[in-house]
Design a protein around this motif. Sequence first.
Motif, mmCIF file in Angstrom:
data_model
loop_
_atom_site.group_PDB
_atom_site.id
_atom_site.type_symbol
_atom_site.label_atom_id
_atom_site.label_comp_id
_atom_site.label_asym_id
_atom_site.label_seq_id
_atom_site.Cartn_x
_atom_site.Cartn_y
_atom_site.Cartn_z
ATOM 1 N N MET A 1 86.516 80.530 30.553
ATOM 2 C CA MET A 1 87.077 80.492 31.891
ATOM 3 C C MET A 1 86.084 79.869 32.851
ATOM 4 S SD MET A 1 89.273 83.989 32.432
ATOM 5 C CE MET A 1 90.998 83.977 31.985
ATOM 6 N N ARG A 2 86.630 79.293 33.911
ATOM 7 C CA ARG A 2 85.772 78.595 34.860
ATOM 8 C C ARG A 2 85.022 79.575 35.755
ATOM 9 N NH1 ARG A 2 89.502 75.829 36.901
ATOM 10 N NH2 ARG A 2 89.325 74.085 35.450
ATOM 11 N N ASP A 3 85.679 80.670 36.162
ATOM 12 C CA ASP A 3 85.071 81.632 37.079
ATOM 13 C C ASP A 3 85.197 83.034 36.509
ATOM 14 O OD1 ASP A 3 84.472 79.721 39.174
ATOM 15 O OD2 ASP A 3 86.627 79.650 39.553
ATOM 16 N N VAL A 4 84.049 83.705 36.357
ATOM 17 C CA VAL A 4 84.017 85.097 35.917
ATOM 18 C C VAL A 4 82.996 85.838 36.781
ATOM 19 C CG1 VAL A 4 84.686 84.610 33.538
ATOM 20 C CG2 VAL A 4 82.270 84.614 34.151
ATOM 21 N N PRO A 5 83.177 87.147 36.979
ATOM 22 C CA PRO A 5 82.210 87.906 37.788
ATOM 23 C C PRO A 5 80.857 87.986 37.098
ATOM 24 C CG PRO A 5 84.288 89.107 37.507
ATOM 25 C CD PRO A 5 84.309 87.963 36.539
ATOM 26 N N ALA A 6 79.848 88.311 37.868
ATOM 27 C CA ALA A 6 78.511 88.523 37.319
ATOM 28 C C ALA A 6 78.516 89.760 36.428
ATOM 29 C CB ALA A 6 77.495 88.688 38.440
ATOM 30 N N VAL A 7 77.759 89.688 35.346
ATOM 31 C CA VAL A 7 77.709 90.810 34.410
ATOM 32 C C VAL A 7 77.037 92.020 35.039
ATOM 33 C CG1 VAL A 7 76.807 91.581 32.187
ATOM 34 C CG2 VAL A 7 77.726 89.260 32.430
ATOM 35 N N GLY A 8 76.005 91.807 35.834
ATOM 36 C CA GLY A 8 75.287 92.917 36.453
ATOM 37 C C GLY A 8 74.250 93.517 35.518
ATOM 38 N N ASP A 9 73.480 94.466 36.042
ATOM 39 C CA ASP A 9 72.438 95.080 35.215
ATOM 40 C C ASP A 9 72.877 96.461 34.734
ATOM 41 O OD1 ASP A 9 72.152 96.805 37.404
ATOM 42 O OD2 ASP A 9 70.468 95.664 38.244
ATOM 43 N N VAL A 10 71.997 97.087 33.957
ATOM 44 C CA VAL A 10 72.311 98.384 33.354
ATOM 45 C C VAL A 10 72.557 99.446 34.415
ATOM 46 C CG1 VAL A 10 71.434 100.229 31.875
ATOM 47 C CG2 VAL A 10 71.029 97.843 31.249
ATOM 48 N N GLN A 11 71.749 99.452 35.464
ATOM 49 C CA GLN A 11 71.898 100.466 36.502
ATOM 50 C C GLN A 11 73.253 100.362 37.196
ATOM 51 O OE1 GLN A 11 69.714 102.900 36.837
ATOM 52 N NE2 GLN A 11 71.006 103.900 38.379
ATOM 53 N N GLU A 12 73.685 99.158 37.478
ATOM 54 C CA GLU A 12 74.999 98.960 38.092
ATOM 55 C C GLU A 12 76.111 99.441 37.178
ATOM 56 O OE1 GLU A 12 74.270 95.059 40.961
ATOM 57 O OE2 GLU A 12 74.791 94.770 38.851
ATOM 58 N N TYR A 13 75.952 99.176 35.883
ATOM 59 C CA TYR A 13 76.960 99.621 34.922
ATOM 60 C C TYR A 13 77.038 101.139 34.888
ATOM 61 C CZ TYR A 13 79.284 100.449 30.447
ATOM 62 O OH TYR A 13 80.134 100.895 29.472
ATOM 63 N N LEU A 14 75.897 101.822 34.869
ATOM 64 C CA LEU A 14 75.884 103.275 34.798
ATOM 65 C C LEU A 14 76.466 103.906 36.058
ATOM 66 C CD1 LEU A 14 72.385 103.884 33.155
ATOM 67 C CD2 LEU A 14 74.633 104.023 32.066
ATOM 68 N N GLU A 15 76.269 103.266 37.189
ATOM 69 C CA GLU A 15 76.730 103.834 38.457
ATOM 70 C C GLU A 15 78.192 103.487 38.761
ATOM 71 O OE1 GLU A 15 74.080 102.565 41.500
ATOM 72 O OE2 GLU A 15 72.391 103.754 40.761
ATOM 73 N N HIS A 16 78.591 102.272 38.435
ATOM 74 C CA HIS A 16 79.904 101.805 38.880
ATOM 75 C C HIS A 16 80.814 101.342 37.742
ATOM 76 C CE1 HIS A 16 78.148 101.957 42.867
ATOM 77 N NE2 HIS A 16 77.187 101.137 42.483
ATOM 78 N N GLY A 17 80.305 101.284 36.526
ATOM 79 C CA GLY A 17 81.088 100.727 35.433
ATOM 80 C C GLY A 17 80.953 99.217 35.386
ATOM 81 N N PRO A 18 81.605 98.569 34.439
ATOM 82 C CA PRO A 18 81.493 97.117 34.310
ATOM 83 C C PRO A 18 82.220 96.399 35.443
ATOM 84 C CG PRO A 18 83.147 97.949 32.794
ATOM 85 C CD PRO A 18 82.498 99.157 33.412
ATOM 86 N N GLY A 19 81.770 95.176 35.731
ATOM 87 C CA GLY A 19 82.419 94.378 36.768
ATOM 88 C C GLY A 19 83.742 93.803 36.310
ATOM 89 N N PHE A 20 83.945 93.741 35.008
ATOM 90 C CA PHE A 20 85.198 93.256 34.423
ATOM 91 C C PHE A 20 85.238 93.684 32.966
ATOM 92 C CE2 PHE A 20 82.052 90.031 33.585
ATOM 93 C CZ PHE A 20 82.320 89.594 32.304
ATOM 94 N N ILE A 21 86.391 93.514 32.333
ATOM 95 C CA ILE A 21 86.559 93.820 30.905
ATOM 96 C C ILE A 21 87.187 92.614 30.224
ATOM 97 C CG2 ILE A 21 87.759 95.252 29.201
ATOM 98 C CD1 ILE A 21 87.656 97.573 31.189
ATOM 99 N N PHE A 22 86.534 92.125 29.171
ATOM 100 C CA PHE A 22 87.112 91.080 28.332
ATOM 101 C C PHE A 22 86.912 91.479 26.882
ATOM 102 C CE2 PHE A 22 86.501 86.720 26.258
ATOM 103 C CZ PHE A 22 87.851 86.611 25.961
#
Length: 252
Positions: A1-22
């Motif tokens: 895909m041409r545009d996808v969200p930033a993956v983010g770091d581990v801390q962001e994942y633990l606090e907010h979950g993933p930015g997207f699911i594929f």
Amino acid sequence: MRDVPAVGDVQEYLEHGPGFIFLFHPALGPLWDIIAQKVRGGALMEGSELVMEVAEARLVDVTVDGSLLIKADNVVGHVESAVSKPSSDGNGRYSNNKGNSSSNGRLEYSAVNGRVHMMNVTVQNIGVDWHHPGNVYWQHKVNRHEACRVLLHGKSEFEAYDCKISGNQIFEVPDGYRMIVTSGSVTGSLSIQLLPLEGDIPTWEWRYSMEPSGAVVLEFARNTSLDLWSSPLLAAQRQSLQDEEEVLHFVI
């Protein structure tokens, strides 16, 4: 895909979950450069979900803003009974097709599977409830407000062209049929046609070859022997799709 969200770091994942699911079935690739030839352009918006439990797929300029869930009962072929082979009724329907998960037969790699083809489509819905306390992302156990679901039974095909699919939707394609979704005559509406598949061969396929460099090249090819545009609605769209529908050649 041409545009996808930033993956983010581990801390962001633990606090907010993933930015997207594929998530996708391994048979969609399994190489990333093969998947990149099957899924081109488009966008996966922040907080969106794309699940492709299918091997035969072509998504071109598809934007997912919410949840798009594609699931084929037969991903890479049919399950052959231990006592008899599946018999076709002449229209591509197989009498003992039980899906790939049957424990009473043997998986036979074949074209008796589900296929999805989408071009210039926007899928928009509320999607995943990211604040639900019961979400377990690593197990893909998530709660959703809305989703667009494409369910492919046996040998079936789903196609969508030049349309916007909004809200909670389920497109269920029976074994031996082909569903075509386009924009309706009223703004914001959809036109849905269900046509029987002809014979035992699919309406389109991927053709694989290897370059001297080792790169895997895919060609998208329509089965020109079939009457793909039998209805007036489809005939009206033939001209706009003709340039891309014949044969496409990509190298990654």
